[in-house]
Design a protein around this motif. Sequence first.
Motif, PDB file in Angstrom:
ATOM      1  N   ALA A 250      17.223  19.029  -4.663  1.00 30.93           N
ATOM      2  CA  ALA A 250      18.236  20.091  -4.564  1.00 30.93           C
ATOM      3  C   ALA A 250      19.589  19.564  -5.057  1.00 30.93           C
ATOM      4  O   ALA A 250      20.336  20.281  -5.734  1.00 30.93           O
ATOM      5  CB  ALA A 250      18.348  20.587  -3.123  1.00 30.93           C
ATOM      6  N   SER A 251      19.879  18.315  -4.743  1.00 32.03           N
ATOM      7  CA  SER A 251      21.128  17.701  -5.196  1.00 32.03           C
ATOM      8  C   SER A 251      21.110  17.461  -6.708  1.00 32.03           C
ATOM      9  O   SER A 251      22.121  17.642  -7.389  1.00 32.03           O
ATOM     10  CB  SER A 251      21.350  16.368  -4.469  1.00 32.03           C
ATOM     11  N   TRP A 252      19.940  17.056  -7.240  1.00 34.77           N
ATOM     12  CA  TRP A 252      19.835  16.847  -8.689  1.00 34.77           C
ATOM     13  C   TRP A 252      20.022  18.164  -9.454  1.00 34.77           C
ATOM     14  O   TRP A 252      20.617  18.181 -10.529  1.00 34.77           O
ATOM     15  CB  TRP A 252      18.471  16.239  -9.037  1.00 34.77           C
ATOM     16  N   ARG A 253      19.529  19.261  -8.881  1.00 32.42           N
ATOM     17  CA  ARG A 253      19.739  20.572  -9.523  1.00 32.42           C
ATOM     18  C   ARG A 253      21.226  20.916  -9.571  1.00 32.42           C
ATOM     19  O   ARG A 253      21.714  21.531 -10.520  1.00 32.42           O
ATOM     20  CB  ARG A 253      18.990  21.666  -8.768  1.00 32.42           C
ATOM     21  N   LEU A 254      21.948  20.515  -8.519  1.00 34.98           N
ATOM     22  CA  LEU A 254      23.399  20.739  -8.483  1.00 34.98           C
ATOM     23  C   LEU A 254      24.092  19.886  -9.554  1.00 34.98           C
ATOM     24  O   LEU A 254      25.026  20.355 -10.223  1.00 34.98           O
ATOM     25  CB  LEU A 254      23.942  20.418  -7.089  1.00 34.98           C
ATOM     26  N   ILE A 255      23.627  18.656  -9.741  1.00 35.15           N
ATOM     27  CA  ILE A 255      24.188  17.790 -10.791  1.00 35.15           C
ATOM     28  C   ILE A 255      23.970  18.427 -12.165  1.00 35.15           C
ATOM     29  O   ILE A 255      24.860  18.404 -13.024  1.00 35.15           O
ATOM     30  CB  ILE A 255      23.547  16.387 -10.716  1.00 35.15           C
ATOM     31  N   GLU A 256      22.798  19.023 -12.375  1.00 33.38           N
ATOM     32  CA  GLU A 256      22.515  19.709 -13.644  1.00 33.38           C
ATOM     33  C   GLU A 256      23.510  20.846 -13.884  1.00 33.38           C
ATOM     34  O   GLU A 256      23.986  21.051 -15.010  1.00 33.38           O
ATOM     35  CB  GLU A 256      21.093  20.260 -13.635  1.00 33.38           C
ATOM     36  N   ALA A 257      23.821  21.605 -12.815  1.00 32.32           N
ATOM     37  CA  ALA A 257      24.776  22.719 -12.935  1.00 32.32           C
ATOM     38  C   ALA A 257      26.172  22.206 -13.299  1.00 32.32           C
ATOM     39  O   ALA A 257      26.886  22.833 -14.092  1.00 32.32           O
ATOM     40  CB  ALA A 257      24.819  23.519 -11.631  1.00 32.32           C
ATOM     41  N   ILE A 258      26.549  21.077 -12.722  1.00 26.41           N
ATOM     42  CA  ILE A 258      27.863  20.490 -13.035  1.00 26.41           C
ATOM     43  C   ILE A 258      27.898  20.031 -14.496  1.00 26.41           C
ATOM     44  O   ILE A 258      28.882  20.239 -15.207  1.00 26.41           O
ATOM     45  CB  ILE A 258      28.178  19.312 -12.085  1.00 26.41           C
TER      46      ILE A 258
ATOM     47  N   LEU B 158      12.904  13.814 -12.498  1.00 31.98           N
ATOM     48  CA  LEU B 158      14.240  13.484 -13.006  1.00 31.98           C
ATOM     49  C   LEU B 158      14.360  13.636 -14.517  1.00 31.98           C
ATOM     50  O   LEU B 158      15.477  13.668 -15.046  1.00 31.98           O
ATOM     51  CB  LEU B 158      14.615  12.057 -12.607  1.00 31.98           C
ATOM     52  N   ASN B 159      13.228  13.751 -15.224  1.00 34.15           N
ATOM     53  CA  ASN B 159      13.328  13.912 -16.679  1.00 34.15           C
ATOM     54  C   ASN B 159      14.049  15.198 -17.053  1.00 34.15           C
ATOM     55  O   ASN B 159      14.669  15.289 -18.105  1.00 34.15           O
ATOM     56  CB  ASN B 159      11.936  13.852 -17.318  1.00 34.15           C
ATOM     57  N   PHE B 160      13.991  16.197 -16.178  1.00 32.86           N
ATOM     58  CA  PHE B 160      14.712  17.451 -16.442  1.00 32.86           C
ATOM     59  C   PHE B 160      16.226  17.234 -16.387  1.00 32.86           C
ATOM     60  O   PHE B 160      16.981  17.846 -17.136  1.00 32.86           O
ATOM     61  CB  PHE B 160      14.284  18.537 -15.441  1.00 32.86           C
ATOM     62  N   CYS B 161      16.659  16.356 -15.483  1.00 34.52           N
ATOM     63  CA  CYS B 161      18.088  16.026 -15.400  1.00 34.52           C
ATOM     64  C   CYS B 161      18.553  15.311 -16.668  1.00 34.52           C
ATOM     65  O   CYS B 161      19.660  15.551 -17.164  1.00 34.52           O
ATOM     66  CB  CYS B 161      18.365  15.143 -14.186  1.00 34.52           C
ATOM     67  N   VAL B 162      17.693  14.444 -17.194  1.00 37.25           N
ATOM     68  CA  VAL B 162      18.029  13.733 -18.436  1.00 37.25           C
ATOM     69  C   VAL B 162      18.138  14.732 -19.588  1.00 37.25           C
ATOM     70  O   VAL B 162      19.023  14.625 -20.448  1.00 37.25           O
ATOM     71  CB  VAL B 162      16.977  12.646 -18.745  1.00 37.25           C
ATOM     72  N   GLN B 163      17.254  15.728 -19.589  1.00 34.88           N
ATOM     73  CA  GLN B 163      17.326  16.777 -20.619  1.00 34.88           C
ATOM     74  C   GLN B 163      18.664  17.518 -20.549  1.00 34.88           C
ATOM     75  O   GLN B 163      19.310  17.774 -21.570  1.00 34.88           O
ATOM     76  CB  GLN B 163      16.175  17.768 -20.444  1.00 34.88           C
ATOM     77  N   ARG B 164      19.084  17.873 -19.328  1.00 37.25           N
ATOM     78  CA  ARG B 164      20.360  18.582 -19.178  1.00 37.25           C
ATOM     79  C   ARG B 164      21.539  17.696 -19.588  1.00 37.25           C
ATOM     80  O   ARG B 164      22.522  18.169 -20.164  1.00 37.25           O
ATOM     81  CB  ARG B 164      20.556  19.022 -17.714  1.00 37.25           C
TER      82      ARG B 164
ATOM     83  N   ALA C  57      15.354  17.217 -26.584  1.00 40.24           N
ATOM     84  CA  ALA C  57      16.790  17.268 -26.275  1.00 40.24           C
ATOM     85  C   ALA C  57      17.556  16.201 -27.064  1.00 40.24           C
ATOM     86  O   ALA C  57      18.697  16.441 -27.480  1.00 40.24           O
ATOM     87  CB  ALA C  57      17.011  17.078 -24.774  1.00 40.24           C
ATOM     88  N   MET C  58      16.946  15.056 -27.296  1.00 46.77           N
ATOM     89  CA  MET C  58      17.591  14.010 -28.099  1.00 46.77           C
ATOM     90  C   MET C  58      17.808  14.506 -29.532  1.00 46.77           C
ATOM     91  O   MET C  58      18.881  14.325 -30.116  1.00 46.77           O
ATOM     92  CB  MET C  58      16.730  12.741 -28.108  1.00 46.77           C
ATOM     93  N   GLY C  59      16.779  15.130 -30.096  1.00 45.38           N
ATOM     94  CA  GLY C  59      16.898  15.667 -31.452  1.00 45.38           C
ATOM     95  C   GLY C  59      17.948  16.756 -31.554  1.00 45.38           C
ATOM     96  O   GLY C  59      18.737  16.793 -32.510  1.00 45.38           O
ATOM     97  N   GLU C  60      17.987  17.642 -30.560  1.00 40.41           N
ATOM     98  CA  GLU C  60      18.980  18.727 -30.554  1.00 40.41           C
ATOM     99  C   GLU C  60      20.398  18.178 -30.443  1.00 40.41           C
ATOM    100  O   GLU C  60      21.324  18.680 -31.085  1.00 40.41           O
ATOM    101  CB  GLU C  60      18.699  19.699 -29.412  1.00 40.41           C
ATOM    102  N   ALA C  61      20.572  17.153 -29.619  1.00 42.59           N
ATOM    103  CA  ALA C  61      21.900  16.542 -29.456  1.00 42.59           C
ATOM    104  C   ALA C  61      22.363  15.909 -30.769  1.00 42.59           C
ATOM    105  O   ALA C  61      23.531  16.034 -31.151  1.00 42.59           O
ATOM    106  CB  ALA C  61      21.862  15.500 -28.340  1.00 42.59           C
ATOM    107  N   CYS C  62      21.450  15.245 -31.470  1.00 43.02           N
ATOM    108  CA  CYS C  62      21.794  14.659 -32.784  1.00 43.02           C
ATOM    109  C   CYS C  62      22.203  15.746 -33.765  1.00 43.02           C
ATOM    110  O   CYS C  62      23.153  15.576 -34.539  1.00 43.02           O
ATOM    111  CB  CYS C  62      20.600  13.887 -33.338  1.00 43.02           C
ATOM    112  N   LYS C  63      21.478  16.847 -33.748  1.00 44.08           N
ATOM    113  CA  LYS C  63      21.787  17.960 -34.657  1.00 44.08           C
ATOM    114  C   LYS C  63      23.141  18.580 -34.320  1.00 44.08           C
ATOM    115  O   LYS C  63      23.978  18.788 -35.205  1.00 44.08           O
ATOM    116  CB  LYS C  63      20.690  19.024 -34.577  1.00 44.08           C
ATOM    117  N   ASN C  64      23.358  18.875 -33.038  1.00 44.89           N
ATOM    118  CA  ASN C  64      24.576  19.586 -32.622  1.00 44.89           C
ATOM    119  C   ASN C  64      25.838  18.757 -32.825  1.00 44.89           C
ATOM    120  O   ASN C  64      26.889  19.290 -33.190  1.00 44.89           O
ATOM    121  CB  ASN C  64      24.467  20.006 -31.156  1.00 44.89           C
TER     122      ASN C  64
END
Length: 583
Positions: A274-282, A312-318, A356-363
């Motif tokens: 629940a706390s990790w989901r909050l970190i994603e929102a931040i 936690l891989n979802f947090c890394v994606q965010r 997400a790594m590829g998208e970040a490189c593109k953006n």
Amino acid sequence: MSFEPKYKKKKKKSFISKAKKFGKSGRFGKGSYISEDEYNYFVRVMELDKSEFPSEEDREMFVSNTFEHTVGQEVLLATNQLSSLAIERLIKKGNDECVIRFMEALGADMRPILNDCYASHVFQTLLKKASQRIKEIPENDSKSREDYIAWIIKVGKFLLNNIEDFMWDQYANQIMRTVLEAASGTCELEPESKNTCSDQKLPKALRTFFKDFCIHVQKMPQLNDMVDSVLTSGFLQSLVKCASKASPKLFKSLAESLEAVLSTKKSKNKIDMASWRLIEAILAGKNEEVNKSILDTFFRGNLKRDASDPELNFCVQRLLENCPNKEQLEEIFEELNSAEAIETIILSKHYGVVRAMGEACKNLSTNQGSFSLSLIGALHCNSPSERVNMVASLILAMKDFEKFEHFKMMNEDENSPITLQGSLLLQSCLHFNKPIKFVQSVLSINAEDLVHIFSDPKGSHVCDAFMTSKFVGEKSREKLCSILKGHMATLACNKFGSRSLDSIWKVSPLKTRQAIVSSLSQHLPKLKGDTFGRFVVTNYGVELFKHHPDDWSAAQGKEMTTKRLFADILGEDEPAKKKMKKK
């Protein structure tokens, strides 16, 4: 041979047919009791609401008459299962007088309404309607607008004064989130009115209330417990999201307060999902200082481990998706951008991280070359050099070379797999500044496999990226069309293949279009007899080409000239015409 399913799926009964059945058995909805006549009346209302009316005036009269029927019974009807649903739908179409009457009736004694499983949904709809009308009604033009603003603030203050009671209630908690959205101007309801004034500023009274609400939450002693619960963490996520859109300064202050609480839990290893989901929102707020601090506090030194973790891989994606600048991405890539790290992530089947790594490189237009090399190394196609041409197929399947070859050997009759994350990653790679290796890889795929990819719901978007990328040369696009030349009819007769063909058509010059139509004209009867093929015949003028090719050429030339002249007005980007330099 057509496939006949062994068991036909049973058609589900509609809500209205179930409601009629319950009514006949003497059950008139859960919640407050209403009479049989009242129940049947609202069943009929819901039936009529779904039907078409001869005119808009008739619909308005129907809604007005139904609201007149509810006078004096607002609370009773809002707390019944069936009638509350009917009222909820009609509020979206009701006039100001009817809606304000309901607001006043339900707002007279809010506590039981906020905790009720049916009335709470009606209350939420009223808040959304009020927020919508505030945006629609011109400033200082109507008393109704002031009534809506005053009611939202009244509800908000009642919730704020009793936040400890309502925070942990599943229904009141949702209403609090809607109040925050209304007060920050982010509340959404399908607009029924055509005359909207959405560009006007949010009223100062609502902005002041929202600021006070944020400050109060930051000072709450229960904040330490709120970040752990799924329900209260969800509320805090809504608050963070609203603050990020309403005021960057307020968002930063709120984010720092929450981060301080979360970092304490991290140091004690007591941080949960629940706390990790909050970190994603931040992180979604994309504030440079806040995101840098979160990276240092929660991820630094653990990115490889977190990227392979089932949760936690979802947090890394965010973290990657919301990376605000090149410097932070380089810091993240110090841990993740290696063939070994990417291979480990792929083996753990957390493909979203690589995407997400590829998208970040593109953006951010950075680290594209190093990421490409790391990705090719992770898929085991960097040596021998001939394997590089396999990279597009390997990315789509999200398998390394050996696993991909084993799959093909064991499943000779099956097409190569296409994953969603793999398709998205390849699309990003085709938009890199120098996508030559990925372009050559796509062009090295044989025609049958390309048709399979472009006819797939996920793979068809690869064709879009290939044809629209500014960094894919015109010669490469022409080569793709020549590979598909004998398979145009197959693409045209497929739901997703036809949309791939459309993306090719849109950016193709007259000469290429002529080759496409020439190929299609040889299969005209087949195309005309197909659901998707007949649209291609009409849109591309295949019949005109077959019988009057000169007229077709003239019509296409005129159309393309018109599109070029009005490209700015239409908002269409012309494809890159610059030829790629040979290395």
